[in-house]
Write a protein that holds these residues in place. Structure first.
Motif, short mmCIF file in Angstrom:
data_model
loop_
_atom_site.label_atom_id
_atom_site.label_comp_id
_atom_site.label_asym_id
_atom_site.label_seq_id
_atom_site.Cartn_x
_atom_site.Cartn_y
_atom_site.Cartn_z
N TYR A 159 13.43 94.09 57.84
CA TYR A 159 13.21 95.21 57.17
C TYR A 159 13.85 94.61 55.76
N GLU A 186 20.53 96.17 57.22
CA GLU A 186 18.86 97.48 57.93
C GLU A 186 19.36 98.75 57.50
N THR A 187 18.75 99.63 57.40
CA THR A 187 19.01 100.97 57.43
C THR A 187 19.85 101.76 58.40
N LEU A 190 17.86 103.68 61.54
CA LEU A 190 16.74 103.07 61.96
C LEU A 190 16.61 101.92 62.07
N GLY A 191 16.04 100.72 60.67
CA GLY A 191 16.49 99.29 61.22
C GLY A 191 17.99 99.29 61.44
N GLY A 240 10.34 104.68 64.31
CA GLY A 240 10.77 104.35 62.39
C GLY A 240 10.60 103.05 61.99
N ALA A 241 11.11 101.37 62.54
CA ALA A 241 11.59 100.61 62.02
C ALA A 241 10.55 99.63 63.13
N THR A 242 8.90 99.77 62.60
CA THR A 242 8.04 98.74 63.45
C THR A 242 8.41 97.37 62.21
N ARG A 243 9.26 97.57 61.30
CA ARG A 243 9.15 96.42 60.14
C ARG A 243 10.59 95.61 60.85
N THR A 244 11.56 96.21 61.39
CA THR A 244 13.09 95.85 61.74
C THR A 244 12.09 95.02 63.20
C1 LIG Z 1 14.58 104.85 53.09
C2 LIG Z 1 13.83 104.05 53.77
C3 LIG Z 1 14.40 103.27 54.66
C4 LIG Z 1 13.80 102.99 55.36
N1 LIG Z 1 14.65 101.78 56.85
C5 LIG Z 1 13.43 100.89 57.87
C6 LIG Z 1 14.07 99.78 58.11
O1 LIG Z 1 15.42 99.29 58.49
N2 LIG Z 1 13.71 99.01 58.90
C7 LIG Z 1 11.47 99.33 59.26
O2 LIG Z 1 11.19 98.78 59.95
N3 LIG Z 1 11.76 100.38 58.10
C8 LIG Z 1 12.44 100.95 57.50
N4 LIG Z 1 11.71 102.06 56.34
C9 LIG Z 1 9.88 102.34 56.56
C10 LIG Z 1 9.06 101.67 56.47
O3 LIG Z 1 9.21 101.64 55.38
C11 LIG Z 1 8.04 101.73 57.23
O4 LIG Z 1 7.42 102.66 57.22
C12 LIG Z 1 8.15 101.35 58.76
O5 LIG Z 1 9.20 100.46 59.13
C13 LIG Z 1 6.89 102.15 59.41
O6 LIG Z 1 6.32 100.77 59.38
P1 LIG Z 1 4.20 100.44 59.18
O7 LIG Z 1 4.12 102.10 58.38
O8 LIG Z 1 3.47 99.24 58.96
O9 LIG Z 1 4.21 101.40 60.61
C14 LIG Z 1 12.80 102.68 55.66
C15 LIG Z 1 11.54 103.94 55.15
C16 LIG Z 1 12.62 104.32 53.70
C17 LIG Z 1 12.12 105.37 53.35
#
Ligand SMILES: Cc1cc2nc3c(=O)[nH]c(=O)nc-3n(C[C@H](O)[C@H](O)[C@H](O)COP(=O)(O)O)c2cc1C
Length: 275
Positions: A159, A186-187, A190-191, A240-244
């Motif tokens: 991410y 990664e966060t 989450l990730g 909450g970590a779809t992109r990771t």
């Molecule tokens: C502060 C913050 C940290 C985030 N950290 C991650 C992360 O580590 N990995 C990740 O995949 N998404 C993270 N996200 C969420 C992404 O922005 C995204 O919303 C999520 O991956 C869902 O993707 P989608 O909306 O395409 O399903 C974070 C969002 C915020 C606001």
């Protein structure tokens, strides 16, 4: 001035007025030259220690990972590095490069240098890495002459960071024994759940390819199915970590594909089953 007397006489500084620009420039140049020489000497003296430490760190990470692979503890002592062999592979052909399998190979540096890497066109760059080094170090864990585990380095974009990990494969070269990520940014919560042992342990036993040879391994778009046929190839997404999660799928697909270890795995398979 007194303490400069000898040097000053040698370069004639004594005759220059204190405020002379030339004198300031010469002294600055002298200081810079001495400091550069000191830094260069320190770097070259410390380089062998740095290389040795890097190799030790890499071995420690792999041993740590091996220690978590179920079923290996009775045949492999993760602390016995003589059971762990590293080989350098030429990725395009899948061949071992015998004389170059040394501890000085730095994959990150190699991937940055156009001389030692391949620029990946966007449509082939699934892992989002831009360039891929021409070589990679693989690790083989053997019991006698028999290969018990093959460990491949894998990495790719997550991410907000690059995820670096090791993928351990069983002797059939299709069953995963473990996937562990040792570096990423990664966060937390989450990730960074890619480090969570509960998420990690789902990988053990998953298949890379289906019987037709199609590469199917992936992080599921949501919870992995528990029963249907896809369950063999999928693990749960991280909520909450779809992109990771997608990054993990993409980096695995890249490194197991034709621009990654595909030719190497193909070579090992055809050596094992020559028919
Ligand atoms: C502060 C913050 C940290 C985030 N950290 C991650 C992360 O580590 N990995 C990740 O995949 N998404 C993270 N996200 C969420 C992404 O922005 C995204 O919303 C999520 O991956 C869902 O993707 P989608 O909306 O395409 O399903 C974070 C969002 C915020 C606001």
């Amino acid at each position: 001035m007194d303490d400069l007397t000898d040097d000053s006489r040698w370069i004639g500084l004594r005759h220059w007025p204190r405020e002379s620009a030339t004198r300031a420039i010469v002294i600055t140049l002298l200081v810079c030259t001495v400091c550069s020489a000191l830094i260069a000497t320190t770097v070259s003296v410390l380089r062998p220690y740095r290389d040795q430490n890097r190799a030790l760190q890499q071995t420690a990470r792999i041993q740590e990972m091996i220690a978590t692979v179920p079923g290996l503890e009775d045949v492999v002592d993760p602390l016995a590095s003589d059971q762990l062999e590293s080989r350098l592979v030429e990725l395009a052909t899948g061949a071992y490069i015998d004389d170059a399998a040394d501890e000085r190979f730095d994959p990150r540096k190699a991937a940055r240098d156009p001389e030692t890497s391949l620029a990946l066109p966007r449509e082939r760059d699934l892992a989002g890495i831009g360039r891929r080094a021409n070589h990679a170090t693989v690790f083989l864990v053997s019991e006698g002459d028999e290969l018990r585990l093959l460990v491949l380095p894998v990495y790719g974009a997550g991410y907000i960071s690059t995820l670096y990990g090791y993928l351990a494969l069983d002797t059939d070269l299709n069953t995963i024994r473990g996937l562990s990520f040792y570096e990423h940014g990664e966060t937390p919560g989450l990730g960074s759940e890619i480090e969570n042992p509960r998420w990690r342990e789902q990988w053990s036993g998953k298949w890379l390819r289906d019987p037709s040879g199609e590469l199917r391994i992936e992080v599921a778009p949501g919870p992995a199915p528990s029963r249907d046929e896809d369950a063999r190839y999928q693990v749960d997404a991280i909520s909450g970590a779809t992109r990771t999660s997608r990054g993990v799928t993409n980096l695995l697909r890249f490194w197991l594909g034709p621009d990654g270890f595909g030719p190497y795995l193909q070579r090992l398979r055809s050596e094992r089953d020559p028919s």
